[in-house]
Design a protein around this motif. Structure first.
Motif, short mmCIF file in Angstrom:
data_model
loop_
_atom_site.label_atom_id
_atom_site.label_comp_id
_atom_site.label_asym_id
_atom_site.label_seq_id
_atom_site.Cartn_x
_atom_site.Cartn_y
_atom_site.Cartn_z
N LEU A 96 0.83 -1.21 0.00
CA LEU A 96 0.00 0.00 0.00
C LEU A 96 0.86 1.26 0.00
CD1 LEU A 96 -2.87 -1.07 2.42
CD2 LEU A 96 -3.15 -0.32 0.03
N TYR A 97 1.93 1.26 0.79
CA TYR A 97 2.82 2.42 0.79
C TYR A 97 3.45 2.61 -0.59
CZ TYR A 97 2.75 3.91 5.67
OH TYR A 97 2.36 4.43 6.88
N GLY A 100 0.66 3.75 -3.05
CA GLY A 100 0.25 5.11 -2.72
C GLY A 100 1.30 6.13 -3.14
N ASN A 101 2.56 5.80 -2.92
CA ASN A 101 3.65 6.69 -3.32
C ASN A 101 3.66 6.85 -4.83
OD1 ASN A 101 6.64 7.09 -4.16
ND2 ASN A 101 6.53 7.78 -2.02
N ALA A 103 1.18 6.37 -6.90
CA ALA A 103 -0.03 7.08 -7.31
C ALA A 103 0.14 8.59 -7.12
CB ALA A 103 -1.24 6.58 -6.52
N ASN A 104 0.72 8.98 -6.00
CA ASN A 104 0.93 10.41 -5.74
C ASN A 104 1.98 11.01 -6.65
OD1 ASN A 104 -0.99 10.75 -3.70
ND2 ASN A 104 0.40 9.98 -2.15
N GLU A 107 0.43 10.25 -10.55
CA GLU A 107 -0.99 10.54 -10.79
C GLU A 107 -1.58 9.65 -11.89
OE1 GLU A 107 -1.58 14.76 -11.29
OE2 GLU A 107 -0.69 15.19 -9.33
N ILE A 112 -3.43 4.40 -8.94
CA ILE A 112 -4.56 4.82 -8.10
C ILE A 112 -5.55 3.67 -7.96
CG2 ILE A 112 -6.54 6.39 -7.94
CD1 ILE A 112 -4.68 8.46 -9.48
N TYR A 115 -4.06 0.79 -5.89
CA TYR A 115 -4.07 1.17 -4.48
C TYR A 115 -5.45 0.93 -3.87
CZ TYR A 115 -3.92 3.89 -0.21
OH TYR A 115 -4.01 4.27 1.10
N HIS A 116 -6.48 1.42 -4.54
CA HIS A 116 -7.84 1.28 -4.01
C HIS A 116 -8.31 -0.18 -4.00
CE1 HIS A 116 -8.72 5.42 -3.15
NE2 HIS A 116 -8.19 5.76 -4.30
N MET A 119 -6.62 -1.62 -1.03
CA MET A 119 -7.23 -1.08 0.18
C MET A 119 -8.59 -1.73 0.44
SD MET A 119 -6.92 0.82 2.81
CE MET A 119 -5.71 2.10 2.58
N VAL A 135 -1.41 2.55 7.76
CA VAL A 135 -1.38 3.38 6.55
C VAL A 135 -2.22 4.65 6.68
CG1 VAL A 135 -0.87 1.43 5.04
CG2 VAL A 135 -3.26 2.12 5.39
#
Length: 136
Positions: A96-97, A100-101, A103-104, A107, A112, A115-116, A119, A135
């Motif tokens: 997840l980290y 998420g990294n 994805a950020n 973009e 994204i 990640y979802h 999650m 998280v």
């Protein structure tokens, strides 16, 4: 039964399919995901020195990696959370980290969505409280 009500399941990717797993899930970015996941594991578990990881496909099209050793991992995450979790939960947290990294940073919809998807699975995991606290 609609897809919304079906439980999300994880299936370990067999050894003979490992080479294709990351490219199938992430295209050319698969090596980024793998490398970043290992890096985040080193960050959250200072005793981590490497090892063999299993790759998992999720029934919702998600993906994650987890250390195969099955030993509990003592983690300390960037948000200050500390706990002992299973190797599976630690892998989900590191994945997840990493996602998420990415994805950020990029973009990109792929990261994204992945990640979802992970999650959503994490919210159904037996260690969901620990994963979500790690998280958050």
């Amino acid at each position: 039964m609609s897809n919304e009500n079906r439980p999300i399941t994880a299936a370990v990717i067999p050894e003979e399919s490992r080479l294709e797993a990351l490219p199938q899930a992430f295209g050319l970015a698969g090596l980024w995901v793998e490398s970043m996941t290992y890096g985040f594991m080193r960050n959250i578990d200072p005793t981590y020195t490497g090892g063999y990881w299993d790759f998992f496909n999720l029934s919702n099209n998600g993906f994650y990696m987890a250390i195969q050793n099955g030993k509990p991992q003592r983690i300390s995450t960037p948000n200050g959370y500390e706990a002992q979790v299973s190797a599976d939960a630690a892998g989900i947290i590191a994945s997840l980290y990493a996602l998420g990294n990415l994805a950020n940073r990029t973009e990109k919809d792929l990261f994204i969505e992945k990640y979802h998807q992970l999650m959503d699975y994490a919210r159904t995991h037996p260690e969901r409280g620990e994963i979500l606290a790690a998280v958050d």
